[in-house]
Motif scaffolding. Structure first.
Motif, PDB file in Angstrom:
ATOM      1  N   UNK A  42      22.420  77.642  17.528  1.00  0.00           N
ATOM      2  CA  UNK A  42      22.924  76.621  18.440  1.00  0.00           C
ATOM      3  C   UNK A  42      24.049  75.877  17.724  1.00  0.00           C
ATOM      4  N   UNK A  43      25.153  75.687  18.419  1.00  0.00           N
ATOM      5  CA  UNK A  43      26.269  74.896  17.895  1.00  0.00           C
ATOM      6  C   UNK A  43      26.336  73.621  18.719  1.00  0.00           C
ATOM      7  N   UNK A  44      26.139  72.485  18.051  1.00  0.00           N
ATOM      8  CA  UNK A  44      26.227  71.184  18.686  1.00  0.00           C
ATOM      9  C   UNK A  44      27.637  70.637  18.446  1.00  0.00           C
ATOM     10  N   UNK A  45      28.336  70.262  19.524  1.00  0.00           N
ATOM     11  CA  UNK A  45      29.704  69.740  19.418  1.00  0.00           C
ATOM     12  C   UNK A  45      29.736  68.366  20.091  1.00  0.00           C
ATOM     13  N   UNK A  46      30.132  67.355  19.315  1.00  0.00           N
ATOM     14  CA  UNK A  46      30.174  65.967  19.798  1.00  0.00           C
ATOM     15  C   UNK A  46      31.587  65.423  19.642  1.00  0.00           C
ATOM     16  N   UNK A  47      32.085  64.803  20.722  1.00  0.00           N
ATOM     17  CA  UNK A  47      33.418  64.198  20.701  1.00  0.00           C
ATOM     18  C   UNK A  47      33.555  63.288  21.911  1.00  0.00           C
ATOM     19  N   UNK A  48      34.679  62.605  22.006  1.00  0.00           N
ATOM     20  CA  UNK A  48      34.993  61.827  23.199  1.00  0.00           C
ATOM     21  C   UNK A  48      36.454  62.040  23.564  1.00  0.00           C
ATOM     22  N   UNK A  49      36.735  61.914  24.837  1.00  0.00           N
ATOM     23  CA  UNK A  49      38.105  62.022  25.345  1.00  0.00           C
ATOM     24  C   UNK A  49      38.611  60.658  25.825  1.00  0.00           C
ATOM     25  N   UNK A  50      37.763  59.636  25.670  1.00  0.00           N
ATOM     26  CA  UNK A  50      38.124  58.281  26.106  1.00  0.00           C
ATOM     27  C   UNK A  50      38.497  57.409  24.913  1.00  0.00           C
ATOM     28  N   UNK A  73      13.259  71.289  16.638  1.00  0.00           N
ATOM     29  CA  UNK A  73      14.241  70.615  15.787  1.00  0.00           C
ATOM     30  C   UNK A  73      14.581  69.276  16.420  1.00  0.00           C
ATOM     31  N   UNK A  74      14.612  68.237  15.609  1.00  0.00           N
ATOM     32  CA  UNK A  74      14.969  66.901  16.078  1.00  0.00           C
ATOM     33  C   UNK A  74      15.545  66.155  14.883  1.00  0.00           C
ATOM     34  N   UNK A  75      16.820  65.838  14.944  1.00  0.00           N
ATOM     35  CA  UNK A  75      17.476  65.210  13.804  1.00  0.00           C
ATOM     36  C   UNK A  75      18.457  64.143  14.274  1.00  0.00           C
ATOM     37  N   UNK A  76      18.397  62.996  13.627  1.00  0.00           N
ATOM     38  CA  UNK A  76      19.309  61.899  13.955  1.00  0.00           C
ATOM     39  C   UNK A  76      20.529  61.944  13.056  1.00  0.00           C
ATOM     40  N   UNK A  77      21.662  61.593  13.646  1.00  0.00           N
ATOM     41  CA  UNK A  77      22.884  61.425  12.878  1.00  0.00           C
ATOM     42  C   UNK A  77      22.939  59.975  12.413  1.00  0.00           C
ATOM     43  N   UNK A  78      23.683  59.690  11.367  1.00  0.00           N
ATOM     44  CA  UNK A  78      23.808  58.283  10.937  1.00  0.00           C
ATOM     45  C   UNK A  78      24.419  57.431  12.051  1.00  0.00           C
ATOM     46  N   UNK A  79      23.976  56.196  12.126  1.00  0.00           N
ATOM     47  CA  UNK A  79      24.527  55.275  13.126  1.00  0.00           C
ATOM     48  C   UNK A  79      26.024  55.094  12.886  1.00  0.00           C
ATOM     49  N   UNK A  80      26.762  54.928  13.975  1.00  0.00           N
ATOM     50  CA  UNK A  80      28.210  54.698  13.887  1.00  0.00           C
ATOM     51  C   UNK A  80      28.599  53.705  14.963  1.00  0.00           C
ATOM     52  N   UNK A  81      29.788  53.210  14.897  1.00  0.00           N
ATOM     53  CA  UNK A  81      30.326  52.353  15.953  1.00  0.00           C
ATOM     54  C   UNK A  81      30.870  53.268  17.048  1.00  0.00           C
ATOM     55  N   UNK A  82      30.782  52.816  18.290  1.00  0.00           N
ATOM     56  CA  UNK A  82      31.270  53.634  19.407  1.00  0.00           C
ATOM     57  C   UNK A  82      32.745  53.989  19.202  1.00  0.00           C
ATOM     58  N   UNK A  83      33.509  53.065  18.665  1.00  0.00           N
ATOM     59  CA  UNK A  83      34.928  53.344  18.445  1.00  0.00           C
ATOM     60  C   UNK A  83      35.159  54.454  17.415  1.00  0.00           C
ATOM     61  N   UNK A  84      34.124  54.797  16.628  1.00  0.00           N
ATOM     62  CA  UNK A  84      34.248  55.826  15.595  1.00  0.00           C
ATOM     63  C   UNK A  84      33.779  57.206  16.054  1.00  0.00           C
ATOM     64  N   UNK A  85      33.389  57.342  17.308  1.00  0.00           N
ATOM     65  CA  UNK A  85      33.018  58.669  17.816  1.00  0.00           C
ATOM     66  C   UNK A  85      34.266  59.546  17.732  1.00  0.00           C
ATOM     67  N   UNK A  86      34.144  60.744  17.159  1.00  0.00           N
ATOM     68  CA  UNK A  86      35.339  61.576  16.961  1.00  0.00           C
ATOM     69  C   UNK A  86      36.007  61.976  18.274  1.00  0.00           C
ATOM     70  N   UNK A  87      37.323  62.143  18.209  1.00  0.00           N
ATOM     71  CA  UNK A  87      38.099  62.568  19.375  1.00  0.00           C
ATOM     72  C   UNK A  87      38.096  64.092  19.457  1.00  0.00           C
ATOM     73  N   UNK A  88      38.745  64.611  20.481  1.00  0.00           N
ATOM     74  CA  UNK A  88      38.835  66.056  20.678  1.00  0.00           C
ATOM     75  C   UNK A  88      39.467  66.750  19.471  1.00  0.00           C
ATOM     76  N   UNK A  89      40.400  66.088  18.824  1.00  0.00           N
ATOM     77  CA  UNK A  89      41.111  66.684  17.687  1.00  0.00           C
ATOM     78  C   UNK A  89      40.228  66.857  16.451  1.00  0.00           C
ATOM     79  N   UNK A  90      39.185  66.051  16.321  1.00  0.00           N
ATOM     80  CA  UNK A  90      38.322  66.150  15.138  1.00  0.00           C
ATOM     81  C   UNK A  90      36.841  66.096  15.519  1.00  0.00           C
ATOM     82  N   UNK A  91      36.452  66.987  16.388  1.00  0.00           N
ATOM     83  CA  UNK A  91      35.082  67.066  16.895  1.00  0.00           C
ATOM     84  C   UNK A  91      34.078  67.194  15.753  1.00  0.00           C
TER      85      UNK A  91
END
Length: 140
Positions: A42-50, A73-91
């Motif tokens: 499974x490839x998990x891809x997280x990003x935002x376009x907003x 499988x259940x794993x948490x990512x480190x907490x981040x600020x919403x403004x730090x969610x990666x964009x499409x360019x750096x998913x």
């Protein structure tokens, strides 16, 4: 002479019995390897376009893989600020092999919690026979 013949027959009988028992205990059970389940990934891809550049709230994402009856499988990512969610360019891309895979349908996806706001999720599935699956989650 009969005693010698009996000893020889007894020795041969013990040898044949030991041989048969040894051969029977060394046979492999091929039923487990006859139809092996193909490894799934499974490839998990997280990003935002907003544009969330002004959003300072904290968000925590977790990734999961489940069958109908258990969590594989259940794993948490480190907490981040919403403004730090990666964009499409750096998913953010995370590859995971399915642990303890029995080949059944899977529920896969992301859960997320925004501090002092609430929680939600993004669900997808991985059907039986699918060996590679990508979960694309564009956070809105």
């Amino acid at each position: 002479m009969k005693i010698k013949s009996m000893k020889v027959n007894l020795t041969i009988g013990i040898f044949v019995s030991a041989f048969i028992l040894t051969a029977a205990s060394c046979t492999k059970n091929d039923s487990a390897t006859a139809n092996p389940v193909a490894a799934r990934a499974i490839k998990f891809v997280l990003y935002t376009e907003k544009d969330f550049s002004s959003e300072n709230d904290s968000i925590t994402f977790s990734l999961f893989i489940k069958t109908h009856t258990k969590t594989l499988f259940d794993s948490s990512l480190p907490a981040m600020r919403i403004k730090d969610i990666p964009t499409t360019a750096n998913k953010l891309i995370i590859d995971k092999k399915v642990p303890n895979d029995d080949g059944t349908d899977l529920q896969i996806g992301f859960r997320y919690a925004i501090q002092n706001v609430g929680y939600s999720w993004y669900l997808d599935s991985c059907k039986t026979g699918t060996t590679n699956k990508t979960v694309n989650f564009s956070f809105q």
